[in-house]
Design an enzyme around this catalytic site. Structure first.
Site, PDB file in Angstrom:
ATOM      1  N   LEU A   1       0.842  -1.202   0.000  1.00 14.78           N
ATOM      2  CA  LEU A   1       0.000   0.000   0.000  1.00 14.78           C
ATOM      3  C   LEU A   1       0.867   1.237   0.000  1.00 14.78           C
ATOM      4  O   LEU A   1       1.931   1.260   0.613  1.00 14.78           O
ATOM      5  CB  LEU A   1      -0.865   0.020   1.266  1.00 14.78           C
ATOM      6  CG  LEU A   1      -1.956  -1.048   1.358  1.00 14.78           C
ATOM      7  CD1 LEU A   1      -2.487  -1.136   2.778  1.00 14.78           C
ATOM      8  CD2 LEU A   1      -3.094  -0.699   0.408  1.00 14.78           C
TER       9      LEU A   1
ATOM     10  N   GLU B   1     -10.426   0.163   7.415  1.00 13.76           N
ATOM     11  CA  GLU B   1     -10.019  -1.113   8.035  1.00 13.76           C
ATOM     12  C   GLU B   1      -8.719  -0.898   8.797  1.00 13.76           C
ATOM     13  O   GLU B   1      -7.766  -0.359   8.236  1.00 13.76           O
ATOM     14  CB  GLU B   1      -9.742  -2.179   6.953  1.00 13.76           C
ATOM     15  CG  GLU B   1     -10.952  -2.631   6.194  1.00 13.76           C
ATOM     16  CD  GLU B   1     -10.577  -3.578   5.045  1.00 13.76           C
ATOM     17  OE1 GLU B   1      -9.516  -4.232   5.093  1.00 13.76           O
ATOM     18  OE2 GLU B   1     -11.365  -3.638   4.099  1.00 13.76           O
TER      19      GLU B   1
ATOM     20  N   LYS C   1      -5.101  -1.366  10.038  1.00 12.42           N
ATOM     21  CA  LYS C   1      -3.970  -2.037   9.390  1.00 12.42           C
ATOM     22  C   LYS C   1      -3.239  -2.855  10.448  1.00 12.42           C
ATOM     23  O   LYS C   1      -2.515  -2.316  11.281  1.00 12.42           O
ATOM     24  CB  LYS C   1      -3.038  -1.000   8.756  1.00 12.42           C
ATOM     25  CG  LYS C   1      -1.939  -1.621   7.939  1.00 12.42           C
ATOM     26  CD  LYS C   1      -1.223  -0.545   7.125  1.00 12.42           C
ATOM     27  CE  LYS C   1      -0.166  -1.142   6.215  1.00 12.42           C
ATOM     28  NZ  LYS C   1       0.922  -1.785   6.941  1.00 12.42           N
TER      29      LYS C   1
ATOM     30  N   GLU D   1      -4.380 -11.173   7.243  1.00  7.86           N
ATOM     31  CA  GLU D   1      -3.203 -10.903   8.067  1.00  7.86           C
ATOM     32  C   GLU D   1      -3.131 -11.869   9.244  1.00  7.86           C
ATOM     33  O   GLU D   1      -4.096 -12.031   9.991  1.00  7.86           O
ATOM     34  CB  GLU D   1      -3.325  -9.457   8.582  1.00  7.86           C
ATOM     35  CG  GLU D   1      -2.044  -8.853   9.059  1.00  7.86           C
ATOM     36  CD  GLU D   1      -1.161  -8.320   7.924  1.00  7.86           C
ATOM     37  OE1 GLU D   1      -1.472  -8.537   6.732  1.00  7.86           O
ATOM     38  OE2 GLU D   1      -0.132  -7.711   8.261  1.00  7.86           O
TER      39      GLU D   1
ATOM     40  N   LYS E   1     -10.075   1.903   1.682  1.00  7.47           N
ATOM     41  CA  LYS E   1     -10.232   1.284   0.355  1.00  7.47           C
ATOM     42  C   LYS E   1     -11.477   1.840  -0.314  1.00  7.47           C
ATOM     43  O   LYS E   1     -12.515   1.973   0.343  1.00  7.47           O
ATOM     44  CB  LYS E   1     -10.391  -0.234   0.488  1.00  7.47           C
ATOM     45  CG  LYS E   1      -9.185  -0.917   1.105  1.00  7.47           C
ATOM     46  CD  LYS E   1      -9.421  -2.406   1.313  1.00  7.47           C
ATOM     47  CE  LYS E   1      -8.203  -3.013   1.991  1.00  7.47           C
ATOM     48  NZ  LYS E   1      -8.426  -4.390   2.428  1.00  7.47           N
TER      49      LYS E   1
ATOM     50  N   CYS F   1      29.924  16.361  -5.685  1.00  8.36           N
ATOM     51  CA  CYS F   1      31.288  16.232  -6.190  1.00  8.36           C
ATOM     52  C   CYS F   1      31.159  16.030  -7.696  1.00  8.36           C
ATOM     53  O   CYS F   1      30.452  15.137  -8.151  1.00  8.36           O
ATOM     54  CB  CYS F   1      31.966  15.029  -5.545  1.00  8.36           C
ATOM     55  SG  CYS F   1      33.404  14.471  -6.469  1.00  8.36           S
TER      56      CYS F   1
HETATM   57  S1  IVH Z   1      -4.941  -4.568   1.738  1.00  6.13           S
HETATM   58  C1  IVH Z   1      -3.744  -4.369  -2.420  1.00  6.13           C
HETATM   59  N1  IVH Z   1      -5.945  -4.510   4.146  1.00  6.13           N
HETATM   60  O1  IVH Z   1      -0.515  -4.117   4.980  1.00  6.13           O
HETATM   61  C2  IVH Z   1      -4.029  -4.180  -1.010  1.00  6.13           C
HETATM   62  N2  IVH Z   1      -3.615  -4.841   3.904  1.00  6.13           N
HETATM   63  O2  IVH Z   1       1.279  -2.492   2.917  1.00  6.13           O
HETATM   64  C3  IVH Z   1      -2.986  -4.663  -0.093  1.00  6.13           C
HETATM   65  N3  IVH Z   1      -2.404  -5.136   6.000  1.00  6.13           N
HETATM   66  O3  IVH Z   1       1.005  -6.524   2.958  1.00  6.13           O
HETATM   67  C4  IVH Z   1      -3.415  -5.162   1.166  1.00  6.13           C
HETATM   68  N4  IVH Z   1      -4.154  -4.974   7.331  1.00  6.13           N
HETATM   69  O4  IVH Z   1       0.070  -7.306   5.112  1.00  6.13           O
HETATM   70  C5  IVH Z   1      -4.830  -4.643   3.409  1.00  6.13           C
HETATM   71  N5  IVH Z   1      -6.960  -4.458   6.216  1.00  6.13           N
HETATM   72  C6  IVH Z   1      -5.862  -4.597   5.479  1.00  6.13           C
HETATM   73  C7  IVH Z   1      -4.586  -4.825   6.053  1.00  6.13           C
HETATM   74  C8  IVH Z   1      -3.485  -4.929   5.226  1.00  6.13           C
HETATM   75  C9  IVH Z   1      -2.839  -5.169   7.261  1.00  6.13           C
HETATM   76  C10 IVH Z   1      -0.996  -5.283   5.572  1.00  6.13           C
HETATM   77  C11 IVH Z   1      -0.785  -6.381   4.546  1.00  6.13           C
HETATM   78  C12 IVH Z   1      -0.080  -5.758   3.391  1.00  6.13           C
HETATM   79  C13 IVH Z   1       0.381  -4.454   3.967  1.00  6.13           C
HETATM   80  C14 IVH Z   1       0.293  -3.414   2.866  1.00  6.13           C
END
Ligand code: IVH
Length: 702
Positions: A84, A117, A119, A175, A291, A438
């Site tokens: 993201l 959502e 994270k 996750e 999202k 430089c």
């Molecule tokens: S969406 C294309 N939703 O954050 C969308 N990611 O930097 C990508 N993560 O690797 C993921 N909670 O491990 C999404 N509710 C959530 C999330 C989430 C944690 C983590 C996930 C991803 C990282 C993205």
């Protein structure tokens, strides 16, 4: 385990592993079993995971012939695992929304539904269900290929073994995490048993799920929140919020704090509420993911190279720590920029030990930005100062402020070098930015080292086993002075008599062979990787990709660059490609004007072959390889979408009209371009005509 005991154990393991390796790789004998060796490696890695500060004494991980490849099966993801993009303020989120609306051609005041959502700070997993049964669980890996940790994942109580409906295939992403209460219990138990103490729940979750020898009890402690569906053979809801409900019906846990918003103000209020209450949650979150709710919009918005245009992470402010600057060092980058780095008294910032922080440039140290405005109210930064440190976007440590009350009376302002600390050349300051440079691009040893390191680095040629130290050794002993020399190492290294003495401990015949075969594997490279690897200023990964997509053929690219150099004008296609600005064109011109740089590229091209990058284009399209320009506004799609459609179909999109343009696609209110195109004899096509030309299967030529 107490800290000094851990360090002792770590050092002991390091010694045992080094000895075992030395025997195996260089003396062809093995005095321990493979299982015993694997156990040592597992313990070593687990200690590293549990206590990142140990990595400063870890010399093993990056050594050639280092740890055996993980034993998990590597499997290609059914759909890529994206990351993201990050926003750090409400303003960043408003900019994101504005960009979304502009891409979709929606009015600025239109309310657009967003799903909020949390994270979760864990690790992502992609689960595949076949005929309703869990058959695969892939870690993220590099986003394209992950490792199948099915045996561990199926022990996680939140991951259903069987889902309620029959799908031929359903891919669910989410996750894996460890709750804080289970983390505390685990550490209490560890302490009781005199075992190692873990540093954070994320590392335990990641270490547990990636442990080849399954630890049943520990996997059973993990939890899982589902947040998306990749591939699915059944019809799925048409919005993210409904999808979360559907995932719940299928038997998954979804985060109960997820919520739908239409109004950014309400969204920010909820962000503040969750931010202030997050300590009460039993799991760590490092931000909020927003999202776009409507999957139709998501589909239209699509992806940038690694992240979706339809989502953003609103990160929580980073933790601050206070420490002292012991020294200021100057690092010289591959383009000659002198970058000051503060060497710090090591300090823990959000779970990671930090011992240096960027000072950006000369003006940052002085306390002004590049427009001459004060930063930190104008306070400068000196050796001996006490400063607050944070990790920006959780990566590079930065300095937030300096504590003038704690400044020693004897301290003196830092004097920025006026000559290059590496080659002694007089440095100069770049026009608009504050970078001190430089100018000895092809002479300065520090620049040459940085260029060579960049050339072999992960994002460039990605030559396995060519660590920074060994590049320095090769340069020092004269084996490599320019990138092409890496490909001539085969003969040179076989003439060396005492490899270990010259290259360092651990380097025997086997490790040299392994390195040589990694180099051989790069004799064919993609256009974008090659261009990026040259390390030209302003030509980063994205720009290299745009140019590779546009030109496909290296020779044609060079022809256009030289056309500008020779004609001393900027009228070639190169300067009209969308996304390529004058700064980049100038930089390419400057680079290719230099005789030595040209020789470097020529020498390289004697050693390696450049392949075209494969675009995701529909090769049989009617606009493949056609140079076209868009003008006016369009009814069915925004300008950005039209551009994407054209590129997916193999067209070359330019920004302005010139003799080489073949087609002008006209929307409403085309302006002066329409007349100019007809004067130039360029074919004029309406929006509808264009869309019917690119519709699937249409091979009529324009
Ligand atoms: S969406 C294309 N939703 O954050 C969308 N990611 O930097 C990508 N993560 O690797 C993921 N909670 O491990 C999404 N509710 C959530 C999330 C989430 C944690 C983590 C996930 C991803 C990282 C993205």
């Amino acid at each position: 385990m107490p800290k000094n005991k851990t360090l002792e154990r770590f050092k002991k393991l390091k010694k045992e592993i080094s000895r075992a390796r030395e025997n195996y790789f260089n003396k062809n004998k093995s005095d321990i079993t493979d299982q015993e060796y694997d156990r040592l490696i597992d313990e070593y890695r687990n200690l590293l995971v549990a206590d990142p500060s140990l990595s400063s004494t870890d010399e093993l991980t990056n050594q050639v012939g280092a740890f055996p490849q993980s034993k998990f099966k590597k499997v290609k993801h059914r759909s890529p695992m994206y990351s993201l993009s990050n926003g750090f303020s409400n303003d960043d989120i408003l900019v994101f929304l504005k960009q979304v609306k502009s891409f979709l051609d929606l009015p600025e005041n239109e309310k657009i539904a967003l799903v909020f959502e949390p994270k979760i700070d864990g690790l992502s997993l992609a689960l595949t269900y076949q005929n309703g049964m869990l058959v695969q669980a892939l870690t993220r890996g590099d986003g394209i290929v992950g490792e199948d940790v099915l045996n561990n994942a199926r022990l996680i109580p939140d991951i259903p073994e069987k889902i309620l409906y029959d799908f031929d295939i359903l891919e669910v992403k989410g996750e894996v995490y460890l709750t804080n209460s289970k983390f505390r219990d685990l550490n209490a138990e560890q302490e009781k048993n005199g075992a190692k103490i873990f540093s954070n729940p994320r590392n335990v979750a990641s270490g547990t799920i990636r442990q080849f020898k399954t630890n049943v009890q520990r996997n059973e402690k993990l939890s899982f929140f589902a947040y998306s569906v990749g591939q699915s053979t059944n019809e799925m809801p048409s919005t993210q919020f409904e999808l979360l409900t559907e995932l719940g019906r299928l038997g998954f846990k979804t985060n109960p704090l997820s919520k739908l918003f239409y109004d950014p103000i309400e969204l920010f209020k909820y962000y503040e509420k969750i931010f202030s209450e997050r300590a009460l949650l039993d799991y760590d979150i490092d931000g909020i993911v927003y999202k776009i709710n409507d999957f139709n919009f998501q589909k239209r918005l699509g992806f940038r190279s690694a992240s979706p245009r339809w989502a953003i992470a609103h990160k929580f402010p980073s933790e601050l720590s206070i420490t002292k600057i012991n020294d200021i060092e100057i690092q010289i980058g591959r383009t000659g920029a002198l970058s000051p780095v503060a060497k710090l008294e090591p300090v823990n910032v959000g779970g990671v030990i930090v011992s240096s922080a960027t000072l950006h440039n000369r003006d940052f140290i002085r306390g002004v930005d590049n427009k001459g405005n004060f930063i930190r109210s104008g306070a400068d930064i000196r050796v001996g100062d006490w400063v607050t440190i944070y990790r920006a976007g959780d990566v590079i440590p930065k300095i937030e402020n300096v504590d003038l009350l704690k400044r020693s009376k004897n301290s003196v302002p830092y004097v920025f070098p006026t000559i290059c600390p590496s080659c002694g050349e007089k440095v100069s300051v770049d026009g608009s930015d504050s970078t001190v440079r430089c100018p000895a691009f092809n002479k300065c040893e520090a620049q040459i080292i940085a260029q060579l390191k960049h050339f072999v680095s992960k994002k460039a040629l990605n030559i396995d086993g060519l660590g920074e130290r060994i590049v320095e050794v090769f340069l020092k002993i004269g084996l490599v002075t320019e990138p092409a020399d890496f490909f001539k190492l085969k003969n040179k290294l076989s003439n060396l008599s005492d490899i270990e003495n010259i290259l360092g401990k651990g380097w025997g015949k086997k490790s040299v062979d392994k390195l040589l075969s990694s180099i051989e594997a790069r004799r064919v490279v993609k256009f974008d990787k090659f261009l990026f690897a040259l390390g030209i200023r302003h030509i980063g990964e994205t720009v290299s990709n745009i140019l590779a997509k546009y030109y496909e053929d290296w020779e044609q690219f060079e022809i256009d660059v030289f056309e500008i150099i020779e004609k001393k004008s900027v009228s070639s296609s190169l300067s009209q490609i969308e996304g390529i600005g004058p700064l980049m064109v100038n930089s390419l011109v400057e680079y290719f004007k230099n005789e030595k740089a040209i020789i470097k590229v020529r020498n390289l091209l004697k050693q390696i072959e450049i392949t075209n990058i494969k675009t995701k284009q529909n090769l049989s399209s009617a606009v493949t390889n056609i140079k076209l320009v868009f003008t006016g506004t369009f009814k069915n799609a925004s300008r950005a979408e039209m551009k994407e459609i054209a590129e997916k179909n193999g067209a070359k999109v330019l920004t302005s009209l010139s003799g080489s343009v073949e087609v002008l696609v006209v929307g409403e209110g085309p302006g002066s371009k329409l007349k100019k195109a007809s004067d130039l004899g360029i074919k004029i096509v309406s929006e509808e005509e264009f869309l019917s030309l690119v519709s699937v299967g249409n091979k009529d030529q324009v």
